[in-house]
Scaffold this active site. Structure first.
Site, PDB file in Angstrom:
ATOM      1  N   ASP A 290     -10.401 -66.430 -67.841  1.00 24.36           N
ATOM      2  CA  ASP A 290     -10.662 -67.743 -68.416  1.00 24.36           C
ATOM      3  C   ASP A 290      -9.480 -68.035 -69.351  1.00 24.36           C
ATOM      4  O   ASP A 290      -8.585 -67.205 -69.519  1.00 24.36           O
ATOM      5  CB  ASP A 290     -12.005 -67.771 -69.162  1.00 24.36           C
ATOM      6  CG  ASP A 290     -12.519 -69.205 -69.339  1.00 24.36           C
ATOM      7  OD1 ASP A 290     -11.696 -70.139 -69.325  1.00 24.36           O
ATOM      8  OD2 ASP A 290     -13.737 -69.385 -69.504  1.00 24.36           O
TER       9      ASP A 290
HETATM   10  C1  BGC Z   1     -13.350 -72.891 -69.831  1.00 23.84           C
HETATM   11  C2  BGC Z   1     -13.204 -72.861 -68.328  1.00 23.84           C
HETATM   12  C3  BGC Z   1     -12.179 -73.876 -67.898  1.00 23.84           C
HETATM   13  C4  BGC Z   1     -10.863 -73.574 -68.604  1.00 23.84           C
HETATM   14  C5  BGC Z   1      -9.738 -74.516 -68.229  1.00 23.84           C
HETATM   15  C6  BGC Z   1     -12.001 -72.765 -70.526  1.00 23.84           C
HETATM   16  O1  BGC Z   1     -12.138 -72.976 -71.882  1.00 23.84           O
HETATM   17  O2  BGC Z   1     -14.211 -71.847 -70.251  1.00 23.84           O
HETATM   18  O3  BGC Z   1     -14.452 -73.110 -67.724  1.00 23.84           O
HETATM   19  O4  BGC Z   1     -12.021 -73.871 -66.517  1.00 23.84           O
HETATM   20  O5  BGC Z   1     -11.064 -73.670 -70.010  1.00 23.84           O
HETATM   21  O6  BGC Z   1      -9.954 -75.778 -68.737  1.00 23.84           O
END
Ligand code: BGC
Length: 781
Positions: A290
């Site tokens: 993530d």
């Molecule tokens: C989130 C993800 C997301 C990523 C990119 C993260 O903070 O947990 O679900 O895809 O950001 O935006």
């Protein structure tokens, strides 16, 4: 759907390769041969390309390519770092020397999240805001979910995105998890079915998906929590949907969650990412972190099976190189990780040289969004058949959310759609006459309140775009006048404006005093006149309803279903669409009814003590009456169930077929989501009272028409996880099949028998909790 693709020459491809590469000249700088290095031309060329890669090039490919942007952002706009498609969440690095392009990754669960406008550019780049996954799940219509996936894929391709960062598919096990709306259901089977269809819908069009967040990421209160979960609850509840999706749909990518699982960070967790994901399930794609900005041990991540560190920084690439040079990381691990990534890169639109038109068919997709939104709405109450309404009635709307339309999506699930169609506009489009005087009062009230220090938007930015919830306007007088002058009162209720970076609070679940007063005032005034009152729940998750629902005639759960909210509400309210949505999540009477109400969310670690008894598994096993049960939802017509039976004289071999006939016994056409639950015998392993094992939705049945349905239950689907054997087993005994309209509205049952215990599949004995803890069991309750 109209295709707007054209394949372009290598000139375009080369120019895209030139962008965002941090290591363009690495080989030259290192003084290596330049000659004619092998080029990535497809699957068959991967081994040769990897052999020709320098250590630096491998390290570059395994780290997102956002150096320049990262230096500027100071973590402020997390998830907004791509340079090729402005506003996309990230991209990988190119290695032009070897023909490896940079690919673009964009969120998310409600549609494509990119910037709607660009510098020095008059064009717009809007995307369709589709219903959130919990609304899609409420349709119980896998074909429709596929269609939404397909429509999303079209926009991804037209905007030059290679990989969608969705679907989110964690289990809605805890009511207050601030990201539940990004997920489908509290049930792993519904989650697995819906996610599989969505993935197929996107990937059949040649764009990738990223199933997320892997795994046991069930709260937002603390992203760094250590989730302590038994092996059985992991396998049966928290990993099950991922397993189904990997096996059914072969997603291109998976996103590791932020949290720890039984003591080890998900992203450093070899048991999770290799033993389970790849060895047990046969995952063929690549895993990315993530957006955690390099806070973990890079060597452990690489060894565990995390291929790509996102959003990426030059520092991380250097750390990989150092780890190899210092003997802390074997370069062969990098080779494996690079090969897995290249295996996906060669399938991407960018690699194939497809040129984005930047002109997706938003009109067609708006229709799909409207249909999915209407089909996902759930009619919770309809006394005296108050709904549907004749569309030439006069309507008075109450509640501030009619002005501050809540269509859903925050943070990474935000979608910049061209418009949000609110409930007043939707009702007017359908022909209703609105009480405009009342609407104007609401508009002025909201405007004035938002101009005060107390209720001004706080925070701002990606994480905390929070508007403090407004108290409801005092409508004691307005309600009386409105009741005299209009035919029906409609109250729109929302929960708090959530913040992306936190959980929901109990105030999101319980109604505030001013909302309760509004309901009472409107209810009394309209009942005095003998006129009906309808409540529309414009919420992202369950709301307390038990204490006030008697004061209104009908309750329609509209959810927050994307840009077409208003039209979709009108479609259901007028009966243009007969509601057929059903709840994918239990609505409890009070929060204290949840088994975890005193322990959630925990500090540092959170123990999943309710174990496999998540959602309706808990309610039905321990006799806790919900306000509205899992699978519940009304229709404007009625259905009879008949002829429920199984084949093979009820003798289970490797699978069994369940049959049921459903008849529309009411006056209007409609569809019914039919659910097949199984009550399995307690053996060595105890079982929940019921578990959903299959479902289907009838086609639209005209009054008096019947449909025969058929459901296959196979051994894998029916099996339980035995921790001692580390195996899926189907225990002997009599299984009761309960076919119904909800988890509590069982219409008919039948049985089959399993003659002897069947050990179906032994899997890696991994992910054991590091501590012992008491698990909820029928024996200790
Ligand atoms: C989130 C993800 C997301 C990523 C990119 C993260 O903070 O947990 O679900 O895809 O950001 O935006």
């Amino acid at each position: 759907m109209q295709k707007k693709w054209k394949v372009v020459t290598s000139v375009m491809l080369t120019s895209s390769l030139m962008m965002s590469s941090l290591f363009v000249n690495t080989a030259a700088v290192n003084g290596q041969e330049e000659g004619n290095p092998p080029q990535l031309t497809g699957e068959a060329s991967i081994d040769e390309v990897v052999d020709a890669m320098t250590l630096q090039e491998k390290a570059a490919l395994l780290v997102g390519g956002n150096k320049e942007v990262l230096e500027e952002i100071d973590n402020e706009i997390i998830g907004d770092q791509a340079t090729r498609v402005p506003g996309a969440a990230g991209q990988t690095q190119a290695i032009p020397r070897l023909g490896v392009p940079s690919i673009v990754l964009a969120d998310g669960p409600m549609g494509v999240r990119i910037d709607p406008t660009r510098e020095d550019d008059d064009d717009t780049y809007y995307a369709t805001k589709f219903p959130a996954p919990n609304v899609l799940a409420s349709t119980w219509d896998t074909d429709l979910v596929y269609e939404v996936g397909e429509a999303t894929s079209h926009e991804l391709k037209e905007y030059g995105v290679d990989l969608l960062l969705a679907p989110g598919m964690n289990i809605q096990s805890y009511l207050l998890n601030g990201r539940n709306y990004e997920y489908f259901s509290e049930d792993p089977y519904v989650t697995g079915k819906m996610a599989s269809e969505f993935v197929n819908g996107v990937e059949d069009q040649g764009v990738g998906t990223t199933i997320k967040h892997f795994a046991a990421y069930n709260q937002r209160a603390d992203n760094n929590i250590d989730s302590i979960v038994s092996q059985r609850a992991l396998r049966e509840i928290y990993l099950k949907g991922f397993e189904m999706t990997v096996k059914n749909s072969d997603p291109w990518a998976i996103m590791d969650s932020y949290n720890k699982i039984n003591g080890t960070w998900a992203t450093e967790n070899e048991d999770l990412l290799t033993s389970v994901l790849r060895d047990d399930w046969g995952f063929n794609g690549f895993a990315m972190t993530d957006w955690e900005f390099g806070s973990r041990d890079i060597a452990k991540q690489m060894e565990a099976g995390t291929n790509l560190l996102m959003p990426g920084s030059e520092h991380q690439s250097e750390a990989i190189v150092d780890a190899v040079n210092d003997g802390l990381l074997n370069e062969e691990i990098l080779d494996r990780n690079v090969k897995e990534m290249l295996g996906i890169i060669v399938q991407t639109p960018t690699f194939l040289g497809l040129e984005p038109s930047n002109d997706p068919d938003l009109e067609t997709n708006a229709e799909i969004a409207r249909k999915a939104a209407a089909d996902g709405m759930v009619l919770l109450q309809n006394e005296a058949d108050t709904l549907p309404l004749d569309s030439n009635l006069n309507v008075s709307l109450f509640g501030t959310p009619q002005v501050e339309t809540m269509t859903g999506g925050r943070g990474s699930a935000l979608v910049h759609s061209a418009y949000h169609l609110g409930i007043p506009e939707g009702l007017q489009n359908a022909g209703f006459t609105l009480n405009e005087e009342l609407y104007d009062k609401y508009e002025t009230y909201v405007e004035e309140m938002r101009d005060t220090d107390e209720y001004r938007e706080t925070g701002g930015g990606f994480f905390n775009s929070t508007f403090p919830t407004l108290p409801e306007m005092d409508v004691a007088d307005e309600a009386v006048t409105a009741a005299e002058n209009s035919d029906v009162g409609i109250i729109v209720l929302s929960s708090e404006f959530g913040s992306y970076g936190s959980d929901r609070s109990l105030e999101d679940f319980y109604l505030s005093e001013s909302k309760e007063e509004m309901i009472t005032d409107v209810s009394e005034a309209f009942r005095e006149e003998g006129k009906p009152v309808i409540a529309i729940l414009n919420v992202e998750g369950p709301l307390e309803v038990a204490s006030w629902r008697d004061q209104v005639d009908s309750v329609l759960l509209s959810w927050q279903p994307g840009q077409e909210l208003g039209n979709a509400v009108a479609d259901v309210v007028t009966g243009k669409v007969n509601p057929s949505g059903k709840l994918p999540q239990t609505f409890p009477v009070v929060y204290e009814d949840a088994p975890y109400s005193e322990t959630y969310p925990g500090t540092d670690q959170f123990i999943y003590e309710e174990d496999i008894y998540v959602g309706y598994r808990y309610n039905t096993t321990f006799d806790v009456e919900p306000a509205y049960e899992f699978g519940y939802g009304l229709s404007y017509t009625t259905f009879d169930y008949d002829n429920v039976r199984v084949n093979r004289n009820g003798n289970f071999k490797d699978k069994i077929t369940v049959f049921a006939t459903v008849e529309n016994t009411g006056d209007v056409a409609g569809r019914e989501a039919v659910q097949v639950y199984v009550n399995a015998p307690d053996g060595k392993l105890e079982k929940p009272e019921i578990e959903l094992k299959a479902f289907d939705k009838t086609k639209e049945l005209r009054p008096g028409k019947k449909e025969n349905l058929k459901f296959e239950l196979d051994a894998q689907n029916l099996a339980s996880f035995d921790e001692e054997l580390s195996a899926w087993v189907l225990e002997e005994g009599t299984y009761e099949v309960r076919v119904g309209a909800s988890s509590q509205d069982i219409r008919d049952t039948t049985t089959f028998t399993v003659d002897e215990d069947i050990i179906l599949e032994e899997v890696n004995d991994v992910l054991e909790p590091q501590i012992e803890f008491d698990r909820l069991s029928k024996l200790n309750y």
